[in-house]
Design an enzyme around this catalytic site. Sequence first.
Site, mmCIF file in Angstrom:
data_model
loop_
_atom_site.group_PDB
_atom_site.id
_atom_site.type_symbol
_atom_site.label_atom_id
_atom_site.label_comp_id
_atom_site.label_asym_id
_atom_site.label_seq_id
_atom_site.Cartn_x
_atom_site.Cartn_y
_atom_site.Cartn_z
ATOM 1 N N PHE A 71 28.931 57.688 75.844
ATOM 2 C CA PHE A 71 29.707 56.492 75.508
ATOM 3 C C PHE A 71 29.220 55.948 74.180
ATOM 4 O O PHE A 71 28.023 55.734 73.991
ATOM 5 C CB PHE A 71 29.571 55.422 76.598
ATOM 6 C CG PHE A 71 30.474 54.244 76.348
ATOM 7 C CD1 PHE A 71 31.830 54.321 76.619
ATOM 8 C CD2 PHE A 71 29.977 53.059 75.807
ATOM 9 C CE1 PHE A 71 32.684 53.249 76.361
ATOM 10 C CE2 PHE A 71 30.815 51.984 75.547
ATOM 11 C CZ PHE A 71 32.175 52.082 75.833
ATOM 12 N N ASP A 122 22.560 57.402 68.907
ATOM 13 C CA ASP A 122 23.157 56.131 69.309
ATOM 14 C C ASP A 122 22.143 55.419 70.203
ATOM 15 O O ASP A 122 22.001 55.726 71.380
ATOM 16 C CB ASP A 122 24.469 56.395 70.056
ATOM 17 C CG ASP A 122 25.091 55.117 70.598
ATOM 18 O OD1 ASP A 122 24.404 54.084 70.638
ATOM 19 O OD2 ASP A 122 26.268 55.166 71.004
ATOM 20 N N LYS A 143 23.537 45.688 70.828
ATOM 21 C CA LYS A 143 23.139 45.077 72.100
ATOM 22 C C LYS A 143 21.895 44.197 71.967
ATOM 23 O O LYS A 143 21.997 43.063 71.503
ATOM 24 C CB LYS A 143 22.923 46.177 73.148
ATOM 25 C CG LYS A 143 24.255 46.755 73.675
ATOM 26 C CD LYS A 143 24.008 47.572 74.929
ATOM 27 C CE LYS A 143 25.240 48.274 75.446
ATOM 28 N NZ LYS A 143 26.090 47.466 76.284
#
Length: 401
Positions: free
Chosen positions: A136, A221, A250
């Site tokens: 993702f 990532d 995040k």
Amino acid sequence: MQVTRDLFDDVMVPNYAPSAIIPVRGQGSRVWDQNDKEYIDFAGGIAVSCLGHCHPALVQALTEQGQKLWHLSNVMTNEPALRLAKKLTELTFADKVYFANSGAEANEAALKLARRWALDVHGEHKSQIISFNKSFHGRTFFTVTVGGQTAYSDGFGPKPGDIAHADYNDLASVEALISDNTCAVMLEPLQGEGGIISPGADFIKGVRALCDKHNALMIFDEVQTGVGRTGAMYAYQYLAVTPDILTTAKALGGGFPIGAMLTRTEIAKHLKVGTHGSTYGGNPLACAVAEAVLDVVDNSEVLAGVAQREQLFRAGLVRINEKYNVFSEIRGKGLLLGAELNDTYKGQAKTFLNAAAEHGLMCLVAGADVIRFTPSLVIPEQDIAAGLQRFEQAVAQVVKG
Ligand SMILES: Cc1ncc(COP(=O)(O)O)c(C=O)c1O
């Protein structure tokens, strides 16, 4: 105006199905809803609130900057952005930083940079991007296509091209796809949304070697793994494999939206003036908060505390499992943990999540079979114990039916 959950269905686009609870305030790892019911937060806003809610250092950074300067755009630079970029380069392999507002945007920048670099340095043939099934990387059309879940990328018309998917932890599947036409391999150094899947050390090293052999960039990532989540500032540091491009978001903002793409000078130079940008990227408010986040998290005690808390979670989950026999595996690293449901309870992760909320605990799922825990990195030990107690009550309720 009375604000109720029903209002969501009246006025919001129906792409989310939020829980019935509407939290109104938080402090540390506790949150209260509109009815003043208290929750212990093992979700951390999906691995974002790395210092819990309303951490004093972040409140101070936000209010101080909020009284000075909120926004300029990229027509001018600003002090918090430059300080934050300097810190990020000191903390990592990178020499250069590009600021965005989210993980998807940081990844979008990484992918566009990789394509530019390949075009400039090697030519048009080198455009293939390899990523992994179940991965993702965000919800822009490029990142969702690079991501390994067609449920998120289908249904929007023609997709960006020359993207291939290998299987995580299966080096042969990468070897079968990679060639001198490969521009980049993008991967999470621990698959989060895909079910909390740790990489084998040989797999990560093998991907690095394949990238080197074929002159392809390795993009990590670290949107979910970054900023102390695994017990290292960035997961690549404990894996001892250095990527060419790294993305972080995040937890970087501890709850304030910010993302960043990090890379080395010789790659960065291909994102020339005008090639990419964002009005808000590098916004002074976001950067001031992120700087405070790094100042607190980049501390050996905080990082060692992540490993200690991981042990408390693991021991507690093992104890619950001994009593109720619901999990087949407890996995993950640091405070990015997953409890996979065994065959009896497969597909019911949401049922456990809802039961947990009833008992005053916020947690997450990672797919239908895994309950995910991504609490604050500084969650007090009493909150871990109390939260696990509530989780046990939820498990007992589900098991009893
Ligand atoms: C590994 C990874 N990359 C990218 C993203 C997307 O980040 P954002 O939702 O901030 O765009 C996420 C979000 O869950 C993620 O876990």
